[in-house]
Design a protein around this motif. Structure first.
Motif, PDB file in Angstrom:
ATOM      1  N   LEU A 104      46.008  27.146  43.959  1.00 43.25           N
ATOM      2  CA  LEU A 104      45.081  27.058  45.086  1.00 43.25           C
ATOM      3  C   LEU A 104      43.712  27.643  44.750  1.00 43.25           C
ATOM      4  O   LEU A 104      42.766  27.495  45.516  1.00 43.25           O
ATOM      5  N   GLY A 105      43.612  28.311  43.615  1.00 39.04           N
ATOM      6  CA  GLY A 105      42.333  28.873  43.201  1.00 39.04           C
ATOM      7  C   GLY A 105      42.481  29.710  41.958  1.00 39.04           C
ATOM      8  O   GLY A 105      43.583  29.952  41.469  1.00 39.04           O
ATOM      9  N   GLU A 106      41.321  30.123  41.435  1.00 36.02           N
ATOM     10  CA  GLU A 106      41.325  30.982  40.262  1.00 36.02           C
ATOM     11  C   GLU A 106      40.034  31.779  40.199  1.00 36.02           C
ATOM     12  O   GLU A 106      39.035  31.418  40.820  1.00 36.02           O
ATOM     13  N   VAL A 107      40.091  32.863  39.454  1.00 32.33           N
ATOM     14  CA  VAL A 107      38.922  33.710  39.232  1.00 32.33           C
ATOM     15  C   VAL A 107      39.016  34.239  37.799  1.00 32.33           C
ATOM     16  O   VAL A 107      40.106  34.434  37.270  1.00 32.33           O
ATOM     17  N   THR A 108      37.861  34.431  37.172  1.00 35.89           N
ATOM     18  CA  THR A 108      37.801  35.020  35.837  1.00 35.89           C
ATOM     19  C   THR A 108      37.105  36.370  35.934  1.00 35.89           C
ATOM     20  O   THR A 108      36.016  36.471  36.504  1.00 35.89           O
ATOM     21  N   LEU A 109      37.754  37.390  35.387  1.00 37.16           N
ATOM     22  CA  LEU A 109      37.215  38.741  35.397  1.00 37.16           C
ATOM     23  C   LEU A 109      36.950  39.188  33.966  1.00 37.16           C
ATOM     24  O   LEU A 109      37.731  38.898  33.070  1.00 37.16           O
ATOM     25  N   SER A 110      35.861  39.901  33.764  1.00 38.73           N
ATOM     26  CA  SER A 110      35.501  40.405  32.450  1.00 38.73           C
ATOM     27  C   SER A 110      36.172  41.745  32.195  1.00 38.73           C
ATOM     28  O   SER A 110      36.133  42.638  33.056  1.00 38.73           O
ATOM     29  N   LEU A 111      36.760  41.887  31.020  1.00 45.09           N
ATOM     30  CA  LEU A 111      37.336  43.173  30.632  1.00 45.09           C
ATOM     31  C   LEU A 111      36.259  44.104  30.079  1.00 45.09           C
ATOM     32  O   LEU A 111      36.535  45.260  29.775  1.00 45.09           O
ATOM     33  N   GLN A 112      35.049  43.603  29.944  1.00 47.78           N
ATOM     34  CA  GLN A 112      33.936  44.420  29.446  1.00 47.78           C
ATOM     35  C   GLN A 112      33.362  45.323  30.542  1.00 47.78           C
ATOM     36  O   GLN A 112      32.706  46.300  30.248  1.00 47.78           O
ATOM     37  N   GLU A 113      33.581  44.966  31.787  1.00 50.31           N
ATOM     38  CA  GLU A 113      33.028  45.730  32.903  1.00 50.31           C
ATOM     39  C   GLU A 113      34.060  46.714  33.440  1.00 50.31           C
ATOM     40  O   GLU A 113      35.252  46.444  33.443  1.00 50.31           O
ATOM     41  N   ASP A 114      33.568  47.857  33.915  1.00 54.17           N
ATOM     42  CA  ASP A 114      34.461  48.865  34.479  1.00 54.17           C
ATOM     43  C   ASP A 114      34.774  48.604  35.945  1.00 54.17           C
ATOM     44  O   ASP A 114      35.888  48.798  36.397  1.00 54.17           O
ATOM     45  N   ASP A 115      33.765  48.195  36.687  1.00 54.81           N
ATOM     46  CA  ASP A 115      33.939  47.961  38.118  1.00 54.81           C
ATOM     47  C   ASP A 115      34.293  46.501  38.374  1.00 54.81           C
ATOM     48  O   ASP A 115      33.591  45.591  37.931  1.00 54.81           O
ATOM     49  N   LEU A 116      35.372  46.299  39.103  1.00 57.73           N
ATOM     50  CA  LEU A 116      35.780  44.940  39.444  1.00 57.73           C
ATOM     51  C   LEU A 116      35.036  44.459  40.681  1.00 57.73           C
ATOM     52  O   LEU A 116      34.843  45.233  41.627  1.00 57.73           O
ATOM     53  N   PRO A 117      34.657  43.200  40.695  1.00 55.27           N
ATOM     54  CA  PRO A 117      34.079  42.655  41.925  1.00 55.27           C
ATOM     55  C   PRO A 117      35.193  42.486  42.961  1.00 55.27           C
ATOM     56  O   PRO A 117      36.378  42.578  42.632  1.00 55.27           O
ATOM     57  N   GLU A 118      34.828  42.234  44.187  1.00 54.22           N
ATOM     58  CA  GLU A 118      35.839  41.952  45.201  1.00 54.22           C
ATOM     59  C   GLU A 118      36.459  40.601  44.872  1.00 54.22           C
ATOM     60  O   GLU A 118      35.764  39.621  44.650  1.00 54.22           O
ATOM     61  N   VAL A 119      37.765  40.574  44.814  1.00 57.31           N
ATOM     62  CA  VAL A 119      38.511  39.369  44.450  1.00 57.31           C
ATOM     63  C   VAL A 119      39.319  38.932  45.660  1.00 57.31           C
ATOM     64  O   VAL A 119      39.988  39.746  46.287  1.00 57.31           O
ATOM     65  N   HIS A 120      39.255  37.654  45.995  1.00 55.33           N
ATOM     66  CA  HIS A 120      40.032  37.108  47.105  1.00 55.33           C
ATOM     67  C   HIS A 120      41.088  36.173  46.531  1.00 55.33           C
ATOM     68  O   HIS A 120      40.758  35.144  45.954  1.00 55.33           O
ATOM     69  N   THR A 121      42.341  36.555  46.673  1.00 58.25           N
ATOM     70  CA  THR A 121      43.442  35.765  46.146  1.00 58.25           C
ATOM     71  C   THR A 121      44.344  35.299  47.285  1.00 58.25           C
ATOM     72  O   THR A 121      44.184  35.698  48.427  1.00 58.25           O
ATOM     73  N   GLU A 122      45.292  34.491  46.920  1.00 60.69           N
ATOM     74  CA  GLU A 122      46.346  34.049  47.818  1.00 60.69           C
ATOM     75  C   GLU A 122      47.509  33.632  46.935  1.00 60.69           C
ATOM     76  O   GLU A 122      47.464  33.806  45.726  1.00 60.69           O
ATOM     77  N   GLU A 123      48.550  33.101  47.532  1.00 60.20           N
ATOM     78  CA  GLU A 123      49.663  32.619  46.717  1.00 60.20           C
ATOM     79  C   GLU A 123      49.177  31.460  45.841  1.00 60.20           C
ATOM     80  O   GLU A 123      48.187  30.809  46.160  1.00 60.20           O
ATOM     81  N   ARG A 124      49.854  31.241  44.736  1.00 54.78           N
ATOM     82  CA  ARG A 124      49.499  30.192  43.773  1.00 54.78           C
ATOM     83  C   ARG A 124      48.055  30.359  43.308  1.00 54.78           C
ATOM     84  O   ARG A 124      47.226  29.482  43.438  1.00 54.78           O
ATOM     85  N   TYR A 125      47.792  31.536  42.766  1.00 46.21           N
ATOM     86  CA  TYR A 125      46.431  31.889  42.365  1.00 46.21           C
ATOM     87  C   TYR A 125      46.443  32.407  40.935  1.00 46.21           C
ATOM     88  O   TYR A 125      47.345  33.152  40.532  1.00 46.21           O
ATOM     89  N   LEU A 126      45.437  32.033  40.160  1.00 47.64           N
ATOM     90  CA  LEU A 126      45.309  32.429  38.768  1.00 47.64           C
ATOM     91  C   LEU A 126      44.157  33.425  38.618  1.00 47.64           C
ATOM     92  O   LEU A 126      43.045  33.162  39.071  1.00 47.64           O
ATOM     93  N   ILE A 127      44.456  34.556  38.005  1.00 47.59           N
ATOM     94  CA  ILE A 127      43.428  35.540  37.676  1.00 47.59           C
ATOM     95  C   ILE A 127      43.372  35.608  36.150  1.00 47.59           C
ATOM     96  O   ILE A 127      44.359  35.948  35.497  1.00 47.59           O
ATOM     97  N   ARG A 128      42.224  35.284  35.598  1.00 47.06           N
ATOM     98  CA  ARG A 128      42.037  35.274  34.148  1.00 47.06           C
ATOM     99  C   ARG A 128      41.179  36.486  33.770  1.00 47.06           C
ATOM    100  O   ARG A 128      40.157  36.754  34.388  1.00 47.06           O
ATOM    101  N   PHE A 129      41.623  37.206  32.733  1.00 49.49           N
ATOM    102  CA  PHE A 129      40.890  38.356  32.199  1.00 49.49           C
ATOM    103  C   PHE A 129      40.386  37.970  30.810  1.00 49.49           C
ATOM    104  O   PHE A 129      41.182  37.631  29.940  1.00 49.49           O
ATOM    105  N   LYS A 130      39.072  38.054  30.592  1.00 53.93           N
ATOM    106  CA  LYS A 130      38.489  37.734  29.288  1.00 53.93           C
ATOM    107  C   LYS A 130      37.872  38.975  28.690  1.00 53.93           C
ATOM    108  O   LYS A 130      37.148  39.710  29.354  1.00 53.93           O
ATOM    109  N   ALA A 131      38.146  39.165  27.394  1.00 57.36           N
ATOM    110  CA  ALA A 131      37.574  40.298  26.663  1.00 57.36           C
ATOM    111  C   ALA A 131      36.195  39.946  26.148  1.00 57.36           C
ATOM    112  O   ALA A 131      35.851  38.813  25.970  1.00 57.36           O
TER     113      ALA A 131
END
Length: 139
Positions: A112-139
């Motif tokens: 139903l959605g996805e978000v990509t988060l950077s592992l280079q940053e310390d502070d996470l942005p606000e993330v809005h998830t739900e069921e069937r959701y992909l969160i990708r972490f990139k270095a």
């Protein structure tokens, strides 16, 4: 049928459980090998796939939970931060880690959605998830 959190990576992550002092727990209680393989082929781009449990359910990172169940929302926010911090220690530049959350039995359903988060940053942005959701972490 319960909510399942799958963690995928291109490198083995078994030591992650020790590093987080139990905040991330690897389990195979709910899913089976077929479910993990299905998630791997339909949603993830990684070689290794694990079923994990966190101290908060990541599907609670949504505006409705923030209003109706702020305790669950905050637990999910802390769980995401703990996962982010741990992955920063084991994922190297160019690698990725992915988390897919869904109800057991819905592994083949479209995300139903996805978000990509950077592992280079310390502070996470606000993330809005739900069921069937992909969160990708990139270095």
């Amino acid at each position: 049928m319960g909510l399942v959190t799958y963690l995928g990576s291109n490198v083995p992550l078994e030591e992650l459980q020790k590093m987080t002092q139990g905040a991330i727990h690897f389990t195979e209680q709910t899913s089976d090998r077929l479910a993990r393989t299905t998630v791997q082929h339909h949603h993830l781009q990684t070689h290794y796939v694990y079923e994990i449990e966190l101290n908060g359910q990541l599907d609670d990172l949504n505006p409705q939970s923030k209003i109706e169940t702020p305790v669950h929302y905050e637990q999910a926010r802390i769980a995401l931060q703990q996962l982010h911090t741990a992955l920063k220690k084991v994922i190297t530049t160019g690698d990725i880690a992915e988390v897919y959350i869904c109800w057991f039995g819905d592994e083949e359903e479209d995300a139903l959605g996805e978000v990509t988060l950077s592992l280079q940053e310390d502070d996470l942005p606000e993330v809005h998830t739900e069921e069937r959701y992909l969160i990708r972490f990139k270095a």
